[in-house]
Each structure stands twice: as C-alpha cells, then as structure tokens.
Design a protein around this motif. Structure first.
Motif, PDB file in Angstrom:
ATOM      1  N   ALA A 199       5.343  13.554 -15.890  1.00 11.54           N
ATOM      2  CA  ALA A 199       3.842  12.911 -15.491  1.00 11.54           C
ATOM      3  C   ALA A 199       4.290  11.728 -14.572  1.00 11.54           C
ATOM      4  CB  ALA A 199       3.540  12.101 -16.876  1.00 11.54           C
ATOM      5  N   TYR A 200       3.411  11.733 -13.619  1.00  9.21           N
ATOM      6  CA  TYR A 200       3.158  10.581 -12.625  1.00  9.21           C
ATOM      7  C   TYR A 200       1.870   9.598 -13.038  1.00  9.21           C
ATOM      8  CZ  TYR A 200       6.522  13.635 -10.388  1.00  9.21           C
ATOM      9  OH  TYR A 200       7.862  14.180 -10.261  1.00  9.21           O
ATOM     10  N   LEU A 201       2.099   8.334 -13.191  1.00 13.27           N
ATOM     11  CA  LEU A 201       0.756   7.592 -13.414  1.00 13.27           C
ATOM     12  C   LEU A 201       0.680   6.561 -12.017  1.00 13.27           C
ATOM     13  CD1 LEU A 201       1.820   6.896 -17.046  1.00 13.27           C
ATOM     14  CD2 LEU A 201       0.888   8.972 -16.263  1.00 13.27           C
ATOM     15  N   CYS A 202      -0.392   6.446 -11.654  1.00 11.35           N
ATOM     16  CA  CYS A 202      -0.447   5.242 -10.820  1.00 11.35           C
ATOM     17  C   CYS A 202      -2.025   4.895 -10.536  1.00 11.35           C
ATOM     18  CB  CYS A 202      -0.379   6.121  -9.253  1.00 11.35           C
ATOM     19  SG  CYS A 202      -0.338   4.872  -8.023  1.00 11.35           S
ATOM     20  N   GLY A 203      -1.953   3.326 -10.906  1.00 10.36           N
ATOM     21  CA  GLY A 203      -3.356   2.859 -10.440  1.00 10.36           C
ATOM     22  C   GLY A 203      -3.338   1.319 -11.185  1.00 10.36           C
ATOM     23  N   PRO A 204      -4.408   0.848 -11.942  1.00 11.61           N
ATOM     24  CA  PRO A 204      -4.243  -0.622 -12.413  1.00 11.61           C
ATOM     25  C   PRO A 204      -3.520  -0.630 -13.582  1.00 11.61           C
ATOM     26  CG  PRO A 204      -6.733   0.429 -11.953  1.00 11.61           C
ATOM     27  CD  PRO A 204      -5.722   1.539 -11.777  1.00 11.61           C
ATOM     28  N   PRO A 205      -2.764  -1.660 -13.752  1.00 12.17           N
ATOM     29  CA  PRO A 205      -1.753  -1.712 -14.822  1.00 12.17           C
ATOM     30  C   PRO A 205      -2.492  -1.247 -16.203  1.00 12.17           C
ATOM     31  CG  PRO A 205      -1.420  -3.607 -13.411  1.00 12.17           C
ATOM     32  CD  PRO A 205      -2.875  -2.787 -12.711  1.00 12.17           C
ATOM     33  N   PRO A 206      -3.709  -1.719 -16.555  1.00 16.44           N
ATOM     34  CA  PRO A 206      -4.152  -1.304 -17.843  1.00 16.44           C
ATOM     35  C   PRO A 206      -4.187   0.299 -18.116  1.00 16.44           C
ATOM     36  CG  PRO A 206      -5.475  -2.992 -17.079  1.00 16.44           C
ATOM     37  CD  PRO A 206      -4.618  -2.490 -16.183  1.00 16.44           C
ATOM     38  N   MET A 207      -4.503   0.922 -16.931  1.00 18.08           N
ATOM     39  CA  MET A 207      -4.656   2.303 -16.914  1.00 18.08           C
ATOM     40  C   MET A 207      -3.476   3.091 -17.089  1.00 18.08           C
ATOM     41  SD  MET A 207      -5.236   5.249 -14.110  1.00 18.08           S
ATOM     42  CE  MET A 207      -3.453   5.375 -14.210  1.00 18.08           C
ATOM     43  N   TYR A 237       0.827  -1.124   0.194  1.00 15.74           N
ATOM     44  CA  TYR A 237      -0.120  -0.053   0.018  1.00 15.74           C
ATOM     45  C   TYR A 237       0.918   1.207  -0.050  1.00 15.74           C
ATOM     46  CZ  TYR A 237      -3.571  -3.442   0.531  1.00 15.74           C
ATOM     47  OH  TYR A 237      -4.333  -4.527   0.518  1.00 15.74           O
ATOM     48  N   SER A 238       0.517   2.408  -0.843  1.00 15.27           N
ATOM     49  CA  SER A 238       1.219   3.640  -0.944  1.00 15.27           C
ATOM     50  C   SER A 238       0.512   4.542   0.295  1.00 15.27           C
ATOM     51  CB  SER A 238       1.007   4.288  -2.150  1.00 15.27           C
ATOM     52  OG  SER A 238       1.136   3.094  -3.257  1.00 15.27           O
ATOM     53  N   MET A 239       1.613   4.944   0.748  1.00 13.16           N
ATOM     54  CA  MET A 239       1.048   6.120   1.662  1.00 13.16           C
ATOM     55  C   MET A 239       0.622   7.296   1.148  1.00 13.16           C
ATOM     56  SD  MET A 239       3.686   4.482   3.080  1.00 13.16           S
ATOM     57  CE  MET A 239       5.345   4.674   2.439  1.00 13.16           C
ATOM     58  N   MET A 240      -0.253   7.724   1.519  1.00 12.35           N
ATOM     59  CA  MET A 240      -1.143   9.130   1.008  1.00 12.35           C
ATOM     60  C   MET A 240      -0.767  10.635   1.717  1.00 12.35           C
ATOM     61  SD  MET A 240      -4.938   9.716   2.260  1.00 12.35           S
ATOM     62  CE  MET A 240      -5.599   8.724   4.191  1.00 12.35           C
ATOM     63  N   THR A 241       0.114   9.859   2.967  1.00 10.22           N
ATOM     64  CA  THR A 241       0.550  11.004   3.757  1.00 10.22           C
ATOM     65  C   THR A 241       2.065  11.511   3.424  1.00 10.22           C
ATOM     66  OG1 THR A 241       0.992   9.393   5.160  1.00 10.22           O
ATOM     67  CG2 THR A 241      -1.001  10.815   5.781  1.00 10.22           C
ATOM     68  N   THR A 276      -7.690   4.101  -6.068  1.00 10.61           N
ATOM     69  CA  THR A 276      -6.972   4.407  -5.027  1.00 10.61           C
ATOM     70  C   THR A 276      -5.163   4.676  -5.284  1.00 10.61           C
ATOM     71  OG1 THR A 276      -6.570   1.991  -4.597  1.00 10.61           O
ATOM     72  CG2 THR A 276      -8.095   3.134  -3.206  1.00 10.61           C
ATOM     73  N   GLY A 277      -5.088   5.015  -6.737  1.00 11.74           N
ATOM     74  CA  GLY A 277      -3.884   5.414  -7.192  1.00 11.74           C
ATOM     75  C   GLY A 277      -3.621   6.714  -6.898  1.00 11.74           C
ATOM     76  N   GLU A 322       2.325   0.892 -10.846  1.00  7.20           N
ATOM     77  CA  GLU A 322       1.191  -0.174 -11.232  1.00  7.20           C
ATOM     78  C   GLU A 322       0.930  -0.946  -9.894  1.00  7.20           C
ATOM     79  OE1 GLU A 322       2.042  -2.441 -14.428  1.00  7.20           O
ATOM     80  OE2 GLU A 322       2.469  -0.978 -15.847  1.00  7.20           O
ATOM     81  N   PHE A 323      -0.778  -0.872  -9.639  1.00  7.58           N
ATOM     82  CA  PHE A 323      -1.009  -1.714  -8.374  1.00  7.58           C
ATOM     83  C   PHE A 323      -1.356  -2.873  -8.936  1.00  7.58           C
ATOM     84  CE2 PHE A 323      -3.041   1.954  -5.777  1.00  7.58           C
ATOM     85  CZ  PHE A 323      -1.639   2.462  -5.731  1.00  7.58           C
TER      86      PHE A 323
END
Ligand SMILES: Cc1cc2nc3c(=O)[nH]c(=O)nc-3n(C[C@H](O)[C@H](O)[C@H](O)COP(=O)(O)OP(=O)(O)OC[C@H]3O[C@@H](n4cnc5c(N)ncnc54)[C@H](O)[C@@H]3O)c2cc1C
Ligand code: FES
Length: 341
Positions: A304-312, A155-159, A217-218, A334-335
């Motif tokens: 650019a910063y990309l984060c989330g499901p691999p297809p996205m 899990y990635s920190m959001m803080t 949640t990315g 990639e989550f």
C-alpha cells in the motif's frame, strides 16, 4: 537481446529485481531499469561500484582492467561497471541505500505552463532551467522557494523521472505563501529555486494487490509511480486507486484516472468527496472509506502507498493493518502543514 534476472539488496534491505540485458554491464542494465548504482571511473579502477555477489556468475570483458585483488574476489566482491551477467539469477548486496545515489542539488525550476484544475488545485508544469533533467524515484519530492522570498515548500512530482518535463499538483490554502503566489502572480517564464530530490516514499517491490490511497494533491506521487510503470510496460497485476477530495468542486483529474485503465488492465479507480451537490456519481466520504476487503485481495501479500494530509494517512494505515496488510508493506508520505513563516 538475451536477459537474465538480477536481484539487488540495498543496505536498508530494500530488494529490487529486474531483467538485465546480458550484453551490457550490470551497472548499465540497472540504470536502464531506473536503478542508479554507485559509480565513478566506469573503467574498473576506482572500486566505487564495488559490491558483493551472493549468487550467479559474471564475466569481465578485460580482466586486466579490474583492480580487485585475489582476496576481494575470493570474498565475492565484483565491479558492476565492468561485470556482465553470464548465468541467470544474479544476486548482489549493495553497501548503501538506493536513495543515497540520487544527488541532491540546487537547481532552478522554470514554469512553462500553469492552470487551475479545480477550485483549490493548480497544475504546474515546467522543466529544469538549462535543460538537464535530474534523477529521482517516482514518489519523491523537491523543495521549491516561493519567488521573491526565502520561504520553502515541499512538492511531490506527478511526472515520472527521465522525461523532459516535471509537473506538480498544488493545493491552495487561504493566505498560504506558495498559494498566494500561485493564485495572484505565477506565470509561464517564472523561475523558482529548487532542491532535491528528497524522501523515501517511492515504489517498492510489489507482490499482491497494489493499493494506492490519495487525499487531494496526494495523487501526485501516485501518478508519478503509475506513469513510471506505464513507461516500463510494467502494467500487470491488480491496482486499486482510492482518491478522496473535500468537496466535488475540489475534484480534478477524474478523466485522467479513468484513462489509465486503458494502460493497466486490472486497475480499479474509486473516487469520494466528503460533501457534494446533486448529480455526484461517485461515493460520499473519504478515500479511506472507499477501501473494502474485496478490493485488497490477500491482505498479507498486498502493498500500500498512502499520500495526503496526516490524518488521512494515519486512518488509512490503521484500516490496512486491521485488514491484515503487513506494516512493512505500507509506505506513506504525509503532506505535513508547513505553517506561515
Ligand atoms: C514531503 C511533502 C510533500 C508535499 N507535497 C505536496 C504536493 O505535492 N502538493 C501539495 O499541494 N502540497 C504538498 N505538500 C504541502 C506543501 O509543502 C505546503 O505545505 C502547502 O502547499 C501549503 O503551502 P503554502 O505556502 O501555500 O501555505 P502555508 O504558508 O504553509 O500555510 C498557510 C496557512 O495554512 C495552514 N496550513 C498549512 N498546511 C495546511 C493543511 N494541510 N491543512 C490546513 N491548513 C494548513 C498553515 O498553518 C497556515 O496558517 C507537501 C508537504 C510535504 C511535507
Ligand atoms: S565505477 Fe570505478 S571501478 Fe566501477
């Protein structure tokens, strides 16, 4: 305070710049700017902090304490734990990567608050049991063990780092190990084994528009990066957040994202859901659909910063490359699904 510009180049060619207070050592100035450099004795003896200076001038308070011999000095070596800037434009080459200086340790995560923020997402807030927070870069992640099992999930920190609390945004999946624990029994006071920090997804030196594309949640690491910028009052420059969720019932943190505009004067927030009911005021589609040329500015200068499901992430990377954003300036997490185990 008098300041001087310092540019650090790590062994993987990552470049980090900051303004250093001339009255403290370069090691301390870097730490104050969220950069952890190698160190041990802090007294000029062990040479753990040794690095090469390629520009600028430094001075040592007590020359006698410096263990470097004449040959090393002639080759440009300095000891940042004792060196203070004298000139402007100090340039240092560090013989290690930035993440190698963040100790990965086993710790315990104590939940202090947990709540549902959408049909599918929990906000989990806590702290390190025992109190001492750990160093990480905004965007990195930790591994948490599902209580009562040996199952580990990332899990990635959001803080942002250097605050007492640590927070996560966790999407629940049918029959998922962590999902079932969160939905059925998790409560304040629970303790989860935690290791980290991990990952190379963290904020880099930006020039043009900062594009942040998050699926579900990315959004967590994106928030960590922005909150860190806010804390350091590094709020200038164009930023675009393109945030996508599956359905309107999965949407969370809409208000929190809007509130960031008070801190970042040139922030654009765009939200999309793939499906929604009547009354939806945002876009229909994915986070990637939200991205248009006029938002990117000069593509060759954008980061650019990309984060989330691999297809996205894959589709966002493809679109950005087509738009002319440099591959070297696209950073992604990639989550990856962990699978039942
Ligand atoms: C580096 C990294 C950082 C991550 N950070 C976050 C984060 O900040 N927030 C967050 O919510 N998640 C994050 N994840 C994903 C997270 O680690 C878990 O995979 C996720 O929470 C599911 O765990 P679970 O135990 O509930 O489900 P699991 O027990 O892993 O899976 C349950 C079922 O769902 C399937 N499944 C698993 N993942 C998916 C998926 N993405 N889509 C569809 N089906 C799937 C599995 O195959 C299995 O059948 C991250 C993953 C990585 C690799
Ligand atoms: S940390 Fe030991 S010489 Fe600098």
């Amino acid at each position: 305070m008098t300041g001087t510009s310092v540019e650090l180049t790590f062994s993987d060619r990552e470049v980090v710049s900051f303004i250093a207070d001339k009255s403290v050592s370069l090691l301390e100035a870097a730490r104050k700017n969220g950069v952890h450099l190698a160190s041990d004795c802090l007294s000029g003896t062990c040479q753990t902090c040794k690095c090469a200076m390629t520009g600028g001038e430094i001075a040592y308070e007590d020359e006698r304490a410096i263990s470097l011999d004449d040959g090393a000095r002639a080759a440009g070596a300095i000891l940042p734990c004792q060196a203070k800037p004298v000139s402007d434009a100090i340039k240092l080459n560090l013989p290690y990567t930035r993440t190698s200086q963040l100790p990965r340790r086993a710790r315990k995560f104590l939940i202090t608050a947990i709540k549902r923020v959408s049909d599918s997402v929990f906000e989990v807030i806590g702290k390190c049991e025992g109190g001492r927070m750990f160093a990480y870069l905004p965007g990195q992640y930790v591994n948490l063990t599902v209580p009562g099992t040996t199952i580990i999930r990332s899990y990635s920190m959001m803080t942002p780092p250097e605050q007492d609390e640590i927070g996560f945004l966790i999407r629940t999946l049918p029959n998922g190990a962590m999902s079932t624990y969160l939905s059925t029994s998790a409560k304040a006071g629970d303790v989860l084994p935690m290791t980290g920090p991990f990952g190379t997804f963290y904020r880099r030196r930006e020039t043009g528009t900062c594009i942040m594309i998050a699926g579900g949640t990315g959004l967590a690491p994106v928030l960590s990066m922005l909150r860190e910028r806010a804390r350091r009052r590094d709020t200038a420059g164009p930023i675009v957040i393109a945030f996508g969720v599956n359905t309107d019932r999965d949407l969370f943190y809409r208000t929190e994202l809007e509130a960031l505009k008070a801190t970042f004067p040139d922030l654009h927030v765009l939200v999309a859901a793939m499906s929604h009911g009547d009354g939806w005021r945002d876009s229909t589609g994915t986070a990637v659909d939200l991205l248009t040329g006029d938002l990117v500015g000069v593509p060759s200068a954008a980061t650019a910063y990309l984060c989330g499901p691999p297809p996205m992430v894959e589709s966002a990377r493809h679109k950005l490359l087509e738009m002319g954003v440099s591959r070297a300036q696209i950073f992604a997490e990639e989550f990856q699904p962990t699978g039942a185990n």
